[in-house]
Design a protein around this motif. Structure first.
Motif, short mmCIF file in Angstrom:
data_model
loop_
_atom_site.label_atom_id
_atom_site.label_comp_id
_atom_site.label_asym_id
_atom_site.label_seq_id
_atom_site.Cartn_x
_atom_site.Cartn_y
_atom_site.Cartn_z
N LEU A 1 10.71 21.78 -59.81
CA LEU A 1 9.63 22.73 -60.07
C LEU A 1 9.47 23.03 -61.56
O LEU A 1 8.89 24.04 -61.94
CB LEU A 1 9.90 24.04 -59.32
N GLY A 2 9.95 22.11 -62.42
CA GLY A 2 9.97 22.38 -63.85
C GLY A 2 8.60 22.54 -64.47
O GLY A 2 8.48 23.16 -65.54
N GLU A 3 7.53 22.01 -63.85
CA GLU A 3 6.20 22.09 -64.45
C GLU A 3 5.43 23.34 -64.04
O GLU A 3 4.32 23.58 -64.53
CB GLU A 3 5.40 20.84 -64.10
N LEU A 4 5.99 24.13 -63.14
CA LEU A 4 5.33 25.38 -62.78
C LEU A 4 5.54 26.40 -63.89
O LEU A 4 6.43 26.27 -64.73
CB LEU A 4 5.89 25.92 -61.46
N GLU B 1 11.47 24.21 -50.65
CA GLU B 1 10.98 24.91 -49.46
C GLU B 1 11.65 26.26 -49.33
O GLU B 1 10.99 27.29 -49.05
CB GLU B 1 11.24 24.06 -48.22
N ARG B 2 12.97 26.31 -49.55
CA ARG B 2 13.68 27.59 -49.46
C ARG B 2 13.19 28.57 -50.52
O ARG B 2 13.17 29.78 -50.29
CB ARG B 2 15.19 27.36 -49.61
N LEU B 3 12.80 28.04 -51.66
CA LEU B 3 12.31 28.89 -52.75
C LEU B 3 10.85 29.30 -52.57
O LEU B 3 10.31 30.05 -53.39
CB LEU B 3 12.47 28.16 -54.09
N GLY B 4 10.20 28.81 -51.53
CA GLY B 4 8.81 29.18 -51.27
C GLY B 4 7.81 28.48 -52.15
O GLY B 4 6.67 28.92 -52.28
N CYS B 5 8.22 27.35 -52.77
CA CYS B 5 7.37 26.68 -53.77
C CYS B 5 7.08 25.22 -53.42
O CYS B 5 6.57 24.47 -54.27
CB CYS B 5 8.04 26.73 -55.14
#
Length: 625
Positions: free
Chosen positions: A54-57, A189-193
């Motif tokens: 998720l580094g680009e979020l 998925e666990r992080l909601g992202c």
């Protein structure tokens, strides 16, 4: 971007830059403990987000929720598959152990602090984003999680068992949940992202620039709750007063004029109830942006409890800052305006600066005022001062006076008697009324028995006192019995001691019989502590004991103020003549909290003798209620 923060977060220069930015944005520096928590939690979070791909979020740290004064630890921002902006609230905890109770599932205890359960905390943040930002121009999705990066599975299970109703949809992730196993997609998925993509820069900018104001859906819910709440039922003149205030508000809106409306009235005339009903009416008005403010944190918390989470941001405490979101179209209701802060001491200078800014910023300001409840030098504004300020600022001005009162059993005779009794000088008439239970009581053992008898019968009864004893006990229980009275009676000498009420905001999990300060007047166990003016003001209960301390004594036909007998730091070095006004007002407030009955007692023998000439003696029969 997440990857940029992950690269720099362990560098001292990054933390220093965050400290400087924090100070610039919020007007004060972060505490050392807060900075240490950044240094521990941010690297762990960034590493986890990068492991999940998720580094680009985008990520926002210490994101402010201005209408509540709270901040979100981290907010991940991306774009959902349908093109809407999506935010994921992340609450960071370094907990390795916690205390919970099945009797208070929405709370947790960390060390000596009782705090919100983190899932409930996250739910509140998510609701804020939905209620205060998400609108047609910024359609926003919001979700949330708690990351407890040091917590083992036992602690996570304990917290999951203690999730309050409605907060179970917001996951709690512990140490074992933050590994990229069986895959980074599973971690995302666990992080909601898992479904998020980087959001366009213009969408991020629109979100950052968005005005925080209540959504129509929030206002509609709040209006329905207030309309259907029996606690806000208006009676007789209260409804007439509401209509008069409402017509003044509508007239100002229709003419486009800025106006100040002052509603005056003594204790029990319904000022708070009218303010709440007016808020409900405003919430059902198109394009409204109302706020109900009070300088009293105790009253604010009681109102929030009564209205519920729907009131989040709409009902708030006004101290030395103007709530964010109050704009030129706002209608501001300021309850207990007599408690508004006037630092340093506006009686020596101009109109209070912060209060003036609040009034000038709002389209219509409605202030609920009782000048006889001004109880300290750094609080209080008068009707004349408000009228002059309106003229100086070219605001229309109107005044509505409430005369019918509903507290103290509706007894006008009692209110007239207490007003006369607490005049600075002149003879006081004996109590001759029959519609209110009023008496002098002989000693603390008697009023303790009286309070316990009413409590056992299911009625609220409280003991209050002037601030004439030290208050050095720790904020949380166990409390020290600092209010101590010695006396000599027919049965010999006696000593009585009780603690002041707790100073903590929430009831301690280990001592549920000791209410938190805002709930001392209403919750079980409050009769075991002594309330002071700052705890009792704005509250009411059925039966009331007032201990007049040695700071106010009767000598002949006048009251004598003795500020040297007060332990209230607000009156350090004040002259007796000036202190007299505040002492008389304070005891007037304390004496008008009881809806059905009051017992008066003085620790000064001469003042007690004066009371005995004016009031009937308390009936000592055991069955007397």
């Amino acid at each position: 971007m997440v990857s940029e923060v992950a690269r720099d977060v362990t560098q001292p220069a990054f933390i220093e830059a965050c400290e400087q930015r924090f100070t610039k944005v919020f007007g004060f520096a972060p505490s050392r403990d807060e900075v240490r928590s950044w240094q521990r939690s941010w690297p762990a979070l960034m590493s986890t987000l990068c492991s999940a791909g998720l580094g680009e979020l985008r990520v926002l740290l210490e994101y402010s929720l201005p209408a509540t004064g709270e901040r979100i630890d981290a907010l991940v921002v991306g774009e959902a598959p349908d093109g809407r902006l999506c935010t994921v609230v992340i609450e960071l905890k370094q907990w390795t152990s916690v205390q919970t109770s099945p009797y208070r599932p929405g709370m947790a205890k960390i060390g000596q602090r009782t705090v919100q359960h983190p899932a409930r905390q996250v739910r509140g943040y998510v609701r804020y984003l939905q209620d205060w930002i998400s609108r047609d121009e910024i359609p926003l999705l919001a979700d949330g999680i708690t990351v407890l990066h040091d917590a083992g599975p036992e602690l996570i299970h304990q917290l999951q068992e203690g999730v309050a109703h409605g907060a179970a949809d917001f996951p709690l992730l512990g140490r074992d949940d933050l590994a990229a196993e069986p895959s980074r997609e599973a971690l995302a998925e666990r992080l909601g992202c898992a479904t998020l993509q980087p959001a366009p820069q213009q969408s991020i900018k629109a979100f950052l620039d968005a005005e925080h104001r209540p959504s129509p859906a929030l206002l509609a819910r709040a209006g329905q709750v207030i309309e259907g709440n029996d606690a806000f039922t208006l009676l007789g003149d209260q409804d007439l007063a509401l209509q008069e205030v409402w017509h003044s508000v509508k007239a100002s809106q229709e003419r486009g004029t800025r106006s100040t409306i002052v509603v005056t009235g003594g204790p029990g005339t319904g000022k708070t109830v009218i303010a709440c009903r007016l808020l409900g009416d405003l919430c059902r008005t198109p394009h409204a942006n109302p706020r109900l403010l009070s300088p009293s944190g105790t009253l604010t918390r009681q109102l929030k409890r009564t209205v519920g989470q729907t009131s989040r941001g709409l009902i708030t405490t006004f101290t030395d800052k103007i709530p964010t979101g109050v704009t030129a179209d706002s209608i501001v209701l300021l309850d207990e305006a007599h408690r508004a802060r006037t630092y340093p001491d506006h009686s020596r200078g101009a109109f209070p600066l912060t209060l003036g800014k609040l009034l000038n910023q709002a389209s219509v300001a409605v202030l609920f005022l009782d000048e006889q409840q001004i109880v300290r030098p750094t609080e209080g504004v008068t009707l004349d001062e408000l009228e002059q300020h309106a003229r100086d600022q070219d605001r229309a001005f109107s005044h509505i006076d409430l005369t019918t009162q509903f507290r103290c059993n509706g007894s006008s005779a009692y209110h007239q008697w207490i007003d006369q009794f607490l005049r600075p000088e002149g003879p006081a008439a004996p109590w001759a009324g029959s519609d209110y239970d009023l008496a002098v009581i002989g000693d603390p053992d008697q009023f303790t028995h009286w309070v316990i008898a009413h409590t056992n019968n299911g009625r609220t009864a409280r003991i209050t006192a002037g601030f004439c004893w030290p208050w050095e006990s720790q904020a949380a229980p166990p409390l020290r019995p600092e209010v101590e009275i010695s006396w000599s009676g027919p049965e010999g000498p006696g000593t009585w001691a009780r603690p002041w009420n707790a100073r903590i905001e929430e009831t301690d999990l280990d001592h549920p019989q000791v209410p938190g300060r805002p709930y001392w007047a209403t919750d079980a166990g409050g009769h075991e502590q002594v309330g002071c003016i700052y705890t009792a003001q704005g509250m009411e209960y059925a039966y009331n004991v007032v201990i007049i301390g040695n700071d106010l004594v009767r000598r002949g036909d006048k009251w004598v103020a003795r500020p040297d007998k007060s332990f209230d730091s607000a009156f350090k070095n004040i002259l007796p003549d000036r202190y007299l006004r505040y002492a008389l007002n304070s005891y007037r407030v304390l004496a008008t909290r009881g809806t059905r009955g009051t017992r008066l007692y003085s620790t000064d023998p001469e003042t007690q003798a004066h009371l005995e000439t004016l009031l009937p003696q308390h009936d000592r029969r055991p069955d007397q209620s």
